[in-house]
Enzyme design. Structure first.
Site, PDB file in Angstrom:
ATOM      1  N   SER A   1     -29.950  39.100  -0.903  1.00 56.58           N
ATOM      2  CA  SER A   1     -29.776  38.176   0.222  1.00 56.58           C
ATOM      3  C   SER A   1     -30.753  38.544   1.340  1.00 56.58           C
ATOM      4  CB  SER A   1     -28.360  38.275   0.797  1.00 56.58           C
ATOM      5  OG  SER A   1     -27.376  38.121  -0.205  1.00 56.58           O
TER       6      SER A   1
ATOM      7  N   ASP B   1     -25.027  44.178   7.984  1.00 54.10           N
ATOM      8  CA  ASP B   1     -25.187  43.285   6.825  1.00 54.10           C
ATOM      9  C   ASP B   1     -24.350  42.017   6.988  1.00 54.10           C
ATOM     10  OD1 ASP B   1     -26.860  45.173   5.636  1.00 54.10           O
ATOM     11  OD2 ASP B   1     -25.209  46.144   4.586  1.00 54.10           O
TER      12      ASP B   1
ATOM     13  N   ASN C   1     -33.436  40.866   7.702  1.00 57.64           N
ATOM     14  CA  ASN C   1     -33.188  42.004   6.813  1.00 57.64           C
ATOM     15  C   ASN C   1     -32.974  41.484   5.399  1.00 57.64           C
ATOM     16  OD1 ASN C   1     -32.682  44.779   6.147  1.00 57.64           O
ATOM     17  ND2 ASN C   1     -30.499  44.323   6.085  1.00 57.64           N
TER      18      ASN C   1
ATOM     19  N   HIS D   1     -30.957  42.486   1.744  1.00 55.53           N
ATOM     20  CA  HIS D   1     -29.863  43.333   1.272  1.00 55.53           C
ATOM     21  C   HIS D   1     -29.645  43.105  -0.218  1.00 55.53           C
ATOM     22  CE1 HIS D   1     -26.234  45.726   1.508  1.00 55.53           C
ATOM     23  NE2 HIS D   1     -25.624  44.797   0.793  1.00 55.53           N
TER      24      HIS D   1
ATOM     25  N   ASN E   1     -41.400  46.053  -0.475  1.00 55.84           N
ATOM     26  CA  ASN E   1     -41.253  44.732   0.144  1.00 55.84           C
ATOM     27  C   ASN E   1     -42.339  44.491   1.196  1.00 55.84           C
ATOM     28  OD1 ASN E   1     -39.086  43.078  -0.927  1.00 55.84           O
ATOM     29  ND2 ASN E   1     -37.718  44.743  -0.333  1.00 55.84           N
TER      30      ASN E   1
END
Length: 216
Positions: free
Chosen positions: A138, A147, A109, A111, A18
């Site tokens: 997400s 999360d 973040n 997830h 990423n």
């Protein structure tokens, strides 16, 4: 590189795919990755940063007696880069409340599930075990709840009868590499912000499942 680019620090623990997508996408974009920080000295993402001429720092959590001490040093490393945004990209440490509050509204973040479903780890296998037909990814703001911060954007995939945890992971990675840089760019454009009642995109309060992206 234009002068109004927002600076981004990416936190990693591993391969950094990423991170790579975010760096690749940033060419000519409204943001630039100004630093990479890893809690693992052998993370391949550090090599990716070096190849892209992005400075990097290692803050090895194993060198600290407590999470608090680790996070103080991590914050010092982040602040040296003076980032507008902190991006967690496979960063495998749970961040404490004080740390998260310090950067409230400035940490993203990603997830590998359609939050609020399947927080935590091992999401692909759990989705298969539950017989779900839909899975996804997400991007959310980081808050003190694991999360649990407001979802900004999601993209979904279909779970096929032949899928296993490995094939789902590959499909999810493809979506991540489009979705995450897109959301970073929204933030850099000033289109995205966190308020007490949720995430806003273009002055609109986003629903609990965020903006649905269909990149493919």
């Amino acid at each position: 590189m234009h002068n109004n680019q927002r600076s981004v620090v990416v936190l990693i623990s591993g391969n950094g795919s990423n991170l790579q997508a975010i760096m690749d996408f940033s060419n000519g974009e409204n943001y630039r990755v100004c630093g990479v920080i890893s809690n693992k000295p052998d993370a391949y993402g550090l090599t990716r940063a070096e190849k892209s001429n992005v400075p990097s720092t290692v803050v090895d959590h194993r060198q600290f007696a407590s999470r608090e001490l680790f996070e103080v040093t991590l914050a010092e490393a982040i602040d040296k880069y003076e980032p507008a945004l902190i991006v967690l990209a496979g960063f495998m440490r749970i961040l404490g409340a004080d740390f998260v509050k310090r950067y409230q509204g400035k940490i993203l973040n990603i997830h590998p599930s359609l939050l609020p479903n399947y927080p935590g780890t091992n999401t692909h296998q759990r989705v298969l075990d539950a017989g779900e037909k839909l899975h996804g990814v997400s991007v959310h703001f980081v808050t003190e709840e694991l999360d649990g911060g407001p979802v900004i954007a999601q993209e979904s995939i279909t779970v096929e009868s032949f899928d296993d945890a490995e094939t789902l992971a590959l499909k999810i990675h493809e979506k991540e590499h489009i979705l995450y840089p897109t959301v970073v760019s929204w933030f850099a454009d000033g289109r995205l912000r966190l308020e007490a009642n949720g995430a806003y995109l273009d002055e609109q309060l986003l629903p609990e499942t965020g903006e649905r992206i269909h990149a493919s």
